[in-house]
Design a protein around this motif. Sequence first.
Motif, PDB file in Angstrom:
ATOM      1  N   ASN A 198       1.992   6.677  -7.221  1.00 30.65           N
ATOM      2  CA  ASN A 198       0.901   7.816  -7.229  1.00 30.65           C
ATOM      3  C   ASN A 198       1.718   8.878  -7.771  1.00 30.65           C
ATOM      4  N   LEU A 199       2.709   8.950  -6.758  1.00 26.26           N
ATOM      5  CA  LEU A 199       3.470  10.377  -6.266  1.00 26.26           C
ATOM      6  C   LEU A 199       4.006  10.410  -7.910  1.00 26.26           C
ATOM      7  N   THR A 200       4.901   9.646  -8.110  1.00 22.61           N
ATOM      8  CA  THR A 200       5.715   9.397 -10.170  1.00 22.61           C
ATOM      9  C   THR A 200       5.711   8.301 -10.004  1.00 22.61           C
ATOM     10  N   GLU A 201       4.266   8.712 -10.748  1.00 22.86           N
ATOM     11  CA  GLU A 201       3.118   7.761 -11.445  1.00 22.86           C
ATOM     12  C   GLU A 201       4.011   7.228 -13.202  1.00 22.86           C
ATOM     13  N   LYS A 228       7.992  19.630  -6.029  1.00 20.43           N
ATOM     14  CA  LYS A 228       7.523  19.854  -4.993  1.00 20.43           C
ATOM     15  C   LYS A 228       6.135  19.058  -4.297  1.00 20.43           C
ATOM     16  N   PHE A 229       5.240  18.650  -5.929  1.00 23.07           N
ATOM     17  CA  PHE A 229       4.298  17.778  -5.822  1.00 23.07           C
ATOM     18  C   PHE A 229       5.169  16.441  -5.484  1.00 23.07           C
ATOM     19  N   ARG A 230       5.979  15.949  -5.209  1.00 23.74           N
ATOM     20  CA  ARG A 230       6.512  14.855  -5.011  1.00 23.74           C
ATOM     21  C   ARG A 230       7.128  15.084  -3.026  1.00 23.74           C
ATOM     22  N   CYS A 231       7.757  16.099  -3.608  1.00 19.60           N
ATOM     23  CA  CYS A 231       8.810  15.680  -1.589  1.00 19.60           C
ATOM     24  C   CYS A 231       7.158  16.292  -1.253  1.00 19.60           C
ATOM     25  N   GLU A 232       6.426  17.107  -1.449  1.00 21.76           N
ATOM     26  CA  GLU A 232       5.103  17.462  -0.579  1.00 21.76           C
ATOM     27  C   GLU A 232       4.125  15.632   0.048  1.00 21.76           C
ATOM     28  N   GLY A 233       4.177  15.564  -1.101  1.00 21.70           N
ATOM     29  CA  GLY A 233       3.062  13.872  -1.263  1.00 21.70           C
ATOM     30  C   GLY A 233       3.928  13.321  -0.397  1.00 21.70           C
ATOM     31  N   THR A 234       5.296  12.796  -0.533  1.00 24.88           N
ATOM     32  CA  THR A 234       6.536  12.043   0.485  1.00 24.88           C
ATOM     33  C   THR A 234       6.454  12.369   1.725  1.00 24.88           C
ATOM     34  N   ALA A 268       0.582  -1.718  -0.135  1.00 25.86           N
ATOM     35  CA  ALA A 268      -0.170  -0.016  -0.025  1.00 25.86           C
ATOM     36  C   ALA A 268       0.710   1.692   0.034  1.00 25.86           C
ATOM     37  N   LYS A 269       2.493   1.045   0.492  1.00 27.73           N
ATOM     38  CA  LYS A 269       2.922   2.948   0.791  1.00 27.73           C
ATOM     39  C   LYS A 269       3.763   2.457  -0.428  1.00 27.73           C
ATOM     40  N   LYS A 270       3.399   1.608  -1.364  1.00 25.29           N
ATOM     41  CA  LYS A 270       4.285   1.034  -2.280  1.00 25.29           C
ATOM     42  C   LYS A 270       4.000   2.342  -4.124  1.00 25.29           C
ATOM     43  N   GLU A 271       2.139   1.401  -3.438  1.00 31.70           N
ATOM     44  CA  GLU A 271       1.163   2.468  -4.329  1.00 31.70           C
ATOM     45  C   GLU A 271       1.042   3.769  -4.421  1.00 31.70           C
ATOM     46  N   GLU A 272       1.641   4.377  -2.580  1.00 35.39           N
ATOM     47  CA  GLU A 272       1.617   5.554  -2.567  1.00 35.39           C
ATOM     48  C   GLU A 272       2.884   6.399  -2.999  1.00 35.39           C
ATOM     49  N   ASN A 327       6.468   6.441 -13.287  1.00 36.72           N
ATOM     50  CA  ASN A 327       7.465   5.128 -12.939  1.00 36.72           C
ATOM     51  C   ASN A 327       6.480   3.872 -12.984  1.00 36.72           C
ATOM     52  N   ARG A 328       5.558   3.592 -12.530  1.00 33.63           N
ATOM     53  CA  ARG A 328       4.114   2.790 -12.422  1.00 33.63           C
ATOM     54  C   ARG A 328       4.646   1.376 -12.555  1.00 33.63           C
ATOM     55  N   ARG A 329       5.705   0.783 -13.435  1.00 34.90           N
ATOM     56  CA  ARG A 329       6.660  -0.500 -13.668  1.00 34.90           C
ATOM     57  C   ARG A 329       7.501  -1.105 -12.442  1.00 34.90           C
ATOM     58  N   SER A 330       8.451   0.551 -11.874  1.00 36.37           N
ATOM     59  CA  SER A 330       9.233   0.656 -10.813  1.00 36.37           C
ATOM     60  C   SER A 330       9.189   0.498 -10.289  1.00 36.37           C
ATOM     61  N   MET A 331       8.276   0.370  -9.749  1.00 34.72           N
ATOM     62  CA  MET A 331       7.476  -0.185  -8.341  1.00 34.72           C
ATOM     63  C   MET A 331       6.821  -0.974  -8.186  1.00 34.72           C
ATOM     64  N   ASN A 332       7.083  -2.316  -9.340  1.00 35.92           N
ATOM     65  CA  ASN A 332       6.937  -3.230  -8.993  1.00 35.92           C
ATOM     66  C   ASN A 332       7.977  -3.593  -8.442  1.00 35.92           C
ATOM     67  N   ALA A 333       8.627  -2.808  -8.156  1.00 35.20           N
ATOM     68  CA  ALA A 333       9.668  -3.492  -7.071  1.00 35.20           C
ATOM     69  C   ALA A 333      10.231  -3.975  -5.833  1.00 35.20           C
ATOM     70  N   PRO A 334      10.516  -5.082  -5.232  1.00 35.57           N
ATOM     71  CA  PRO A 334      10.316  -5.728  -3.944  1.00 35.57           C
ATOM     72  C   PRO A 334      10.423  -4.308  -2.664  1.00 35.57           C
ATOM     73  N   VAL A 335      11.271  -3.794  -3.019  1.00 33.75           N
ATOM     74  CA  VAL A 335      12.537  -2.937  -1.698  1.00 33.75           C
ATOM     75  C   VAL A 335      11.684  -1.593  -2.675  1.00 33.75           C
ATOM     76  N   CYS A 336      11.707  -0.755  -1.907  1.00 33.44           N
ATOM     77  CA  CYS A 336      11.816   0.731  -2.600  1.00 33.44           C
ATOM     78  C   CYS A 336      12.543   1.994  -0.984  1.00 33.44           C
ATOM     79  N   VAL A 337      13.383   2.335  -1.299  1.00 27.94           N
ATOM     80  CA  VAL A 337      13.826   2.780  -0.271  1.00 27.94           C
ATOM     81  C   VAL A 337      13.730   4.413  -0.268  1.00 27.94           C
TER      82      VAL A 337
END
Length: 172
Positions: free
Chosen positions: A61-64, A122-128, A54-58, A66-76
């Motif tokens: 949505n912020l960096t949309e 700014k959108f990505r920073c504030e969203g994160t 659910a958090k990866k999905e968030e 890159n939808r495919r990249s967020m299939n990564a098992p871990v995001c740091v």
Amino acid sequence: METLENIKNRRSVRDYTDEPVRDEDLEKVIEAAMYAPSSGNSQGWEFIVVTDPAKKEEITNLTEKNRRSMNAPVCVIVCYDLRRQKFSDRWPVDCAAAAQNMMLAANDLGLGALWVEIYPDKFRCEGTRMSFGLPEYIMPFCVVCLGYPKNSAEHTVRFEKSKIHRNFWTEG
Ligand SMILES: Cc1cc2nc3c(=O)[nH]c(=O)nc-3n(C[C@H](O)[C@H](O)[C@H](O)COP(=O)(O)O)c2cc1C
């Protein structure tokens, strides 16, 4: 892997297998970040490890785009604690050095990695900030996606001798 070889064969990976990243490998990648050079040796970086879908999905949505990249098992999420900064405006440079170390460590361990921009958008920073509950002194910098690559990387030659200028600017 030999260091120069590692630097030259690293590629951005945007498609990952479902294989989880081992905790000890994840820790090695983050450890590598902590060995990066930093302005005034401030070492102000902080890392949010995101595995919750659910958090990866968030993040997606912020960096949309890159939808495919967020299939990564871990995001740091690479962040910086502004209270640690010794010289103003240097924090993004420190975070970039840390992120690059992570990419290289991942490659060395057979992992694929992708740098996804947060700062300075700014959108990505504030969203994160909202999604991950960052206090105002914690700056989000980028996401480093990690996982095992689905495909083998394409190798390209990037060396351009004309980009090297000796002692003074010379037109290529
Ligand atoms: C500051 C920075 C921001 C980037 N942001 C994104 C991004 O938001 N999404 C993405 O898919 N790749 C992103 N990348 C990866 C670049 O697209 C990639 O490094 C470039 O195309 C070169 O390919 P290579 O990494 O395989 O050498 C970013 C890289 C950097 C250094």
